[in-house]
Design a protein around this motif. Structure first.
Motif, PDB file in Angstrom:
ATOM      1  N   CYS A 154      36.656  16.163  60.330  1.00  0.00           N
ATOM      2  CA  CYS A 154      37.049  16.534  58.964  1.00  0.00           C
ATOM      3  C   CYS A 154      38.562  16.532  58.761  1.00  0.00           C
ATOM      4  O   CYS A 154      39.039  16.209  57.677  1.00  0.00           O
ATOM      5  CB  CYS A 154      36.449  17.896  58.598  1.00  0.00           C
ATOM      6  SG  CYS A 154      36.947  19.267  59.654  1.00  0.00           S
ATOM      7  N   VAL A 155      39.328  16.929  59.791  1.00  0.00           N
ATOM      8  CA  VAL A 155      40.787  16.844  59.738  1.00  0.00           C
ATOM      9  C   VAL A 155      41.222  16.139  61.024  1.00  0.00           C
ATOM     10  O   VAL A 155      41.511  16.780  62.031  1.00  0.00           O
ATOM     11  CB  VAL A 155      41.449  18.226  59.624  1.00  0.00           C
ATOM     12  CG1 VAL A 155      42.971  18.079  59.491  1.00  0.00           C
ATOM     13  CG2 VAL A 155      40.897  18.997  58.428  1.00  0.00           C
ATOM     14  N   PRO A 156      41.268  14.808  61.012  1.00  0.00           N
ATOM     15  CA  PRO A 156      41.496  14.052  62.249  1.00  0.00           C
ATOM     16  C   PRO A 156      42.960  13.955  62.637  1.00  0.00           C
ATOM     17  O   PRO A 156      43.859  14.182  61.825  1.00  0.00           O
ATOM     18  CB  PRO A 156      40.945  12.668  61.899  1.00  0.00           C
ATOM     19  CG  PRO A 156      41.219  12.545  60.434  1.00  0.00           C
ATOM     20  CD  PRO A 156      41.017  13.925  59.862  1.00  0.00           C
ATOM     21  N   ASP A 157      43.186  13.602  63.906  1.00  0.00           N
ATOM     22  CA  ASP A 157      44.542  13.301  64.350  1.00  0.00           C
ATOM     23  C   ASP A 157      44.859  11.851  63.955  1.00  0.00           C
ATOM     24  O   ASP A 157      43.979  11.108  63.501  1.00  0.00           O
ATOM     25  CB  ASP A 157      44.686  13.524  65.858  1.00  0.00           C
ATOM     26  CG  ASP A 157      43.783  12.624  66.687  1.00  0.00           C
ATOM     27  OD1 ASP A 157      43.366  11.562  66.183  1.00  0.00           O
ATOM     28  OD2 ASP A 157      43.494  12.974  67.833  1.00  0.00           O
ATOM     29  N   PRO A 158      46.126  11.412  64.095  1.00  0.00           N
ATOM     30  CA  PRO A 158      46.498  10.059  63.658  1.00  0.00           C
ATOM     31  C   PRO A 158      45.713   8.950  64.354  1.00  0.00           C
ATOM     32  O   PRO A 158      45.438   7.908  63.731  1.00  0.00           O
ATOM     33  CB  PRO A 158      47.989   9.984  63.997  1.00  0.00           C
ATOM     34  CG  PRO A 158      48.466  11.402  63.949  1.00  0.00           C
ATOM     35  CD  PRO A 158      47.318  12.207  64.484  1.00  0.00           C
ATOM     36  N   VAL A 159      45.347   9.135  65.628  1.00  0.00           N
ATOM     37  CA  VAL A 159      44.604   8.092  66.337  1.00  0.00           C
ATOM     38  C   VAL A 159      43.237   7.881  65.700  1.00  0.00           C
ATOM     39  O   VAL A 159      42.836   6.754  65.390  1.00  0.00           O
ATOM     40  CB  VAL A 159      44.451   8.443  67.840  1.00  0.00           C
ATOM     41  CG1 VAL A 159      43.527   7.447  68.523  1.00  0.00           C
ATOM     42  CG2 VAL A 159      45.805   8.469  68.524  1.00  0.00           C
TER      43      VAL A 159
ATOM     44  N   ARG B 263      40.340  21.385  52.649  1.00  0.00           N
ATOM     45  CA  ARG B 263      40.496  20.996  51.245  1.00  0.00           C
ATOM     46  C   ARG B 263      41.786  20.200  51.028  1.00  0.00           C
ATOM     47  O   ARG B 263      41.783  19.153  50.359  1.00  0.00           O
ATOM     48  CB  ARG B 263      40.500  22.238  50.350  1.00  0.00           C
ATOM     49  CG  ARG B 263      40.473  21.923  48.847  1.00  0.00           C
ATOM     50  CD  ARG B 263      40.811  23.136  48.017  1.00  0.00           C
ATOM     51  NE  ARG B 263      42.225  23.498  48.140  1.00  0.00           N
ATOM     52  CZ  ARG B 263      43.211  22.886  47.477  1.00  0.00           C
ATOM     53  NH1 ARG B 263      42.946  21.886  46.649  1.00  0.00           N
ATOM     54  NH2 ARG B 263      44.456  23.273  47.640  1.00  0.00           N
ATOM     55  N   VAL B 264      42.888  20.686  51.605  1.00  0.00           N
ATOM     56  CA  VAL B 264      44.180  20.016  51.445  1.00  0.00           C
ATOM     57  C   VAL B 264      44.132  18.611  52.022  1.00  0.00           C
ATOM     58  O   VAL B 264      44.675  17.658  51.436  1.00  0.00           O
ATOM     59  CB  VAL B 264      45.303  20.849  52.112  1.00  0.00           C
ATOM     60  CG1 VAL B 264      46.591  20.043  52.211  1.00  0.00           C
ATOM     61  CG2 VAL B 264      45.541  22.134  51.329  1.00  0.00           C
ATOM     62  N   TYR B 265      43.468  18.452  53.168  1.00  0.00           N
ATOM     63  CA  TYR B 265      43.382  17.123  53.774  1.00  0.00           C
ATOM     64  C   TYR B 265      42.583  16.174  52.877  1.00  0.00           C
ATOM     65  O   TYR B 265      42.971  15.014  52.687  1.00  0.00           O
ATOM     66  CB  TYR B 265      42.746  17.197  55.157  1.00  0.00           C
ATOM     67  CG  TYR B 265      42.638  15.846  55.816  1.00  0.00           C
ATOM     68  CD1 TYR B 265      43.758  15.228  56.362  1.00  0.00           C
ATOM     69  CD2 TYR B 265      41.426  15.169  55.848  1.00  0.00           C
ATOM     70  CE1 TYR B 265      43.671  13.968  56.926  1.00  0.00           C
ATOM     71  CE2 TYR B 265      41.327  13.911  56.421  1.00  0.00           C
ATOM     72  CZ  TYR B 265      42.449  13.315  56.957  1.00  0.00           C
ATOM     73  OH  TYR B 265      42.369  12.063  57.509  1.00  0.00           O
ATOM     74  N   LYS B 266      41.481  16.661  52.308  1.00  0.00           N
ATOM     75  CA  LYS B 266      40.677  15.817  51.427  1.00  0.00           C
ATOM     76  C   LYS B 266      41.472  15.404  50.190  1.00  0.00           C
ATOM     77  O   LYS B 266      41.391  14.257  49.737  1.00  0.00           O
ATOM     78  CB  LYS B 266      39.401  16.563  51.009  1.00  0.00           C
ATOM     79  CG  LYS B 266      38.367  16.695  52.118  1.00  0.00           C
ATOM     80  CD  LYS B 266      37.123  17.389  51.607  1.00  0.00           C
ATOM     81  CE  LYS B 266      36.061  17.484  52.692  1.00  0.00           C
ATOM     82  NZ  LYS B 266      34.836  18.207  52.221  1.00  0.00           N
ATOM     83  N   VAL B 267      42.257  16.341  49.651  1.00  0.00           N
ATOM     84  CA  VAL B 267      43.080  16.018  48.477  1.00  0.00           C
ATOM     85  C   VAL B 267      44.087  14.944  48.825  1.00  0.00           C
ATOM     86  O   VAL B 267      44.331  14.003  48.059  1.00  0.00           O
ATOM     87  CB  VAL B 267      43.790  17.294  47.959  1.00  0.00           C
ATOM     88  CG1 VAL B 267      44.852  16.932  46.930  1.00  0.00           C
ATOM     89  CG2 VAL B 267      42.776  18.259  47.366  1.00  0.00           C
ATOM     90  N   SER B 268      44.706  15.052  50.021  1.00  0.00           N
ATOM     91  CA  SER B 268      45.707  14.054  50.426  1.00  0.00           C
ATOM     92  C   SER B 268      45.076  12.677  50.569  1.00  0.00           C
ATOM     93  O   SER B 268      45.713  11.658  50.264  1.00  0.00           O
ATOM     94  CB  SER B 268      46.361  14.479  51.738  1.00  0.00           C
ATOM     95  OG  SER B 268      45.453  14.410  52.828  1.00  0.00           O
ATOM     96  N   LEU B 269      43.829  12.608  51.023  1.00  0.00           N
ATOM     97  CA  LEU B 269      43.131  11.322  51.133  1.00  0.00           C
ATOM     98  C   LEU B 269      42.929  10.700  49.761  1.00  0.00           C
ATOM     99  O   LEU B 269      43.111   9.490  49.576  1.00  0.00           O
ATOM    100  CB  LEU B 269      41.796  11.510  51.842  1.00  0.00           C
ATOM    101  CG  LEU B 269      41.788  11.728  53.350  1.00  0.00           C
ATOM    102  CD1 LEU B 269      40.349  11.843  53.844  1.00  0.00           C
ATOM    103  CD2 LEU B 269      42.503  10.592  54.068  1.00  0.00           C
ATOM    104  N   ASN B 270      42.505  11.530  48.804  1.00  0.00           N
ATOM    105  CA  ASN B 270      42.242  11.028  47.452  1.00  0.00           C
ATOM    106  C   ASN B 270      43.523  10.539  46.789  1.00  0.00           C
ATOM    107  O   ASN B 270      43.501   9.584  46.014  1.00  0.00           O
ATOM    108  CB  ASN B 270      41.593  12.116  46.602  1.00  0.00           C
ATOM    109  CG  ASN B 270      40.196  12.471  47.087  1.00  0.00           C
ATOM    110  OD1 ASN B 270      39.517  11.639  47.681  1.00  0.00           O
ATOM    111  ND2 ASN B 270      39.778  13.701  46.843  1.00  0.00           N
TER     112      ASN B 270
END
Length: 261
Positions: A205-210, A252-259
């Motif tokens: 759900c909140v992955p690392d860069p790799v 939630r913040v990570y999902k918003v950044s994806l969108n």
């Protein structure tokens, strides 16, 4: 431990066993020791609302959460509770559940239990559907074609996430060419990123860069239910609930950044 044995005048470990094991007397002390620790924590909680968000928090977590979700949530938590000290313990789901149940840690981030335990309270974090991961420059094809033609990087089957992936392969009657089996999900992702094969894993759900840089093909499978577990009688409940709030906000913040991207 030897000093405690000297004070008590008796052995607490059977050192003839390999590895050493607790004696019957030592095992009888465990509930009393838990009661002492719980009483101390309750005393702090009774001192006022501010102290419930201070002290020490021991958090167990599956490795896949340690490079994204946990740092984001702890950063938010510790900004609002500067007196808090945190200890993070990595481990596989089965080990983490045992640790929180016996009170060795205050809470754990792990896969949800198949059968809930009455002694534990569960907070849902995220549903992580199964995906096939492959290097960005890897060959094209359907998931079935890729799994049957490329080396398979297996996540340890004794881990909860590894078992979920293995069950999916069995249900779909897909025979893979297993080339290696690795203990942690982030190691699986790293090996896949180097073009050594493909794997079926939960979509972190909140992955690392790799992991975020891999090609991820949805498999339309429920995957892993990531949750936080804590003892139902944990005296640090206010702190745990604040931690859960920050974890959910990090997701939630990570999902918003994806969108936005």
């Amino acid at each position: 431990m030897r000093r405690l044995e000297d004070v008590l005048g008796t052995a607490l470990f059977d050192r003839q066993a390999k590895p050493p094991t607790l004696t019957a007397l030592a095992l009888s002390f465990i509930p009393k020791a838990r009661a002492v620790v719980a009483a101390y924590d309750t005393l702090l909680a009774d001192a006022g609302s501010e102290s419930t968000l201070a002290g020490t928090l021991t958090l167990g977590a599956v490795p896949s959460s340690l490079h994204g979700l946990v740092p984001m949530a702890l950063k938010r938590l510790m900004q609002s509770t500067p007196q808090l000290q945190v200890r993070v313990v990595p481990g596989l789901s089965s080990d983490l559940v045992e640790m929180v149940d016996r009170g060795a840690v205050d809470a754990v981030i792990t896969s949800a239990l198949d059968v809930p335990m009455s002694s534990l309270r569960t907070y849902h974090i995220a549903q992580e559907p199964l995906v096939l991961i492959i290097a960005p420059d890897g060959p094209k094809g359907t998931p079935e074609e890729l799994l049957r033609s490329l080396p398979y990087i297996r996540h340890a089957r004794r881990s909860a996430a590894g078992k979920i992936s293995e069950d999916w392969l069995v249900r779909n009657r897909i025979n893979v060419q297993s080339s290696m089996e690795l203990e942690s999900l982030e190691t699986v992702a790293s090996v896949v990123a180097h073009g050594l094969g493909v794997s079926v894993v939960p979509h972190i759900c909140v992955p690392d860069p790799v992991f975020a840089g891999l090609r991820r093909i949805p498999l339309k499978a429920a995957g892993r239910n990531l949750c936080l577990l804590t003892r139902a009688d944990c005296p640090k409940a206010p702190l745990i609930e604040r931690l859960v709030q920050e974890i959910l906000e990090a997701v939630r913040v990570y999902k918003v950044s994806l969108n936005q991207n």
